[in-house]
Enzyme design. Sequence first.
Site, PDB file in Angstrom:
ATOM      1  N   HIS A 110       0.831  -1.203   0.000  1.00  0.00           N
ATOM      2  CA  HIS A 110       0.000   0.000   0.000  1.00  0.00           C
ATOM      3  C   HIS A 110       0.865   1.253   0.000  1.00  0.00           C
ATOM      4  CE1 HIS A 110       0.988  -0.479   4.264  1.00  0.00           C
ATOM      5  NE2 HIS A 110       0.672   0.790   4.440  1.00  0.00           N
ATOM      6  N   ASP A 118       0.594   5.077   1.741  1.00  0.00           N
ATOM      7  CA  ASP A 118      -0.125   5.641   2.882  1.00  0.00           C
ATOM      8  C   ASP A 118      -1.144   6.699   2.448  1.00  0.00           C
ATOM      9  OD1 ASP A 118       1.156   4.078   4.766  1.00  0.00           O
ATOM     10  OD2 ASP A 118       2.702   5.584   5.202  1.00  0.00           O
ATOM     11  N   HIS A 138       4.740   0.183   0.229  1.00  0.00           N
ATOM     12  CA  HIS A 138       5.501  -0.590   1.206  1.00  0.00           C
ATOM     13  C   HIS A 138       4.647  -1.704   1.794  1.00  0.00           C
ATOM     14  CE1 HIS A 138       3.712   2.846   3.370  1.00  0.00           C
ATOM     15  NE2 HIS A 138       3.661   2.061   4.436  1.00  0.00           N
ATOM     16  N   ARG A 145       5.795   6.158  13.675  1.00  0.00           N
ATOM     17  CA  ARG A 145       5.858   6.783  12.361  1.00  0.00           C
ATOM     18  C   ARG A 145       5.365   8.220  12.428  1.00  0.00           C
ATOM     19  NH1 ARG A 145       1.575   4.736   8.399  1.00  0.00           N
ATOM     20  NH2 ARG A 145       0.469   6.538   9.237  1.00  0.00           N
TER      21      ARG A 145
END
Length: 319
Positions: free
Chosen positions: A145, A147, A295, A310
């Site tokens: 995917h 983000d 990723h 993150r």
Amino acid sequence: MTTLAGATAARTAARTPALRPHRIPADGLYEGPRLLRRTPDGWDERPYERFEVVPQAATIGAEIRGLDLSRPLSGELRAELNRALLEWKVLFFRGQLLSSRAQREFAGNWGDLETNPLLARGDSKDVVRFDKAADAVPTFENVWHTDVTFRERPAMGAVLQLREVPPFGGDTMWADMAAAYDNLPPEIRARVNEARAVHDYLPGFARFYSPAQLAPFQQEFPPVEHPVVRRHPETGRRMLFVNASFTTQIVGLGRAESDRLLRLLFQQAQVPEFQVRWRWQPGDLAFWDNRATQHYAVNDYGAHRRVAERVAIAGDRPY
């Protein structure tokens, strides 16, 4: 009258054994050599003067050595790191062990930080915390995917730090979506170059949240349209911009035709030649260009714990 060339062709055909009818299924992955361009046409190849760059794969992923990211970045260092990011799409830094504040300050060199109310937060509203143990709710693992493409302005990039690493497994992989685009069959590129697709938060999050948890965000995150192939705002390079978590349909196509084409496009992220895989150590940092990559966090560490934080950097509207 039979010519010499015709007679030769006839003898060759007579010696060639007949084969049963065969073909590769339509819309399958292409088999054979890949076109692996790390940089766009006209890229200015220059040495890096302020750190060492250690490539991890052919077109994507480089370890950066010789920097302490807890220190403020000068304008010159920030510019050189940005050039490395554009060239390699994801940068890795070993053993930085940054505090959440220092991680946020590093990411802030590239713009305003983004919040995500759908994910667990760390010690600040713009820090997302992934704390995964045997009994944790599964989230964005085991799926390719990009983000937050369900936003009108998806994140420009993200900075991820591993605070606790399992004894085995737990790697993260990234795919170069410029290479994914370059290697599409010409007829598919022609179909998707000007196409648009719908992105929605619901498919990605419905795997691990209930309808009651998801419903309050429907007005905040309505479906949006993005180009199937976007231009990178800094390099101008074309990149495939659909992903299996959030892209639901190609505009103007019927459901069956859209699903078939999207399956083909989703498969492009799965080609090993377009990927890099990072084996984490505690305190490692990864900084990736969310505009140019997908990723995949690999959940193969069993009952062991894996803790990551993150910080995402707000982006622009794809075009």
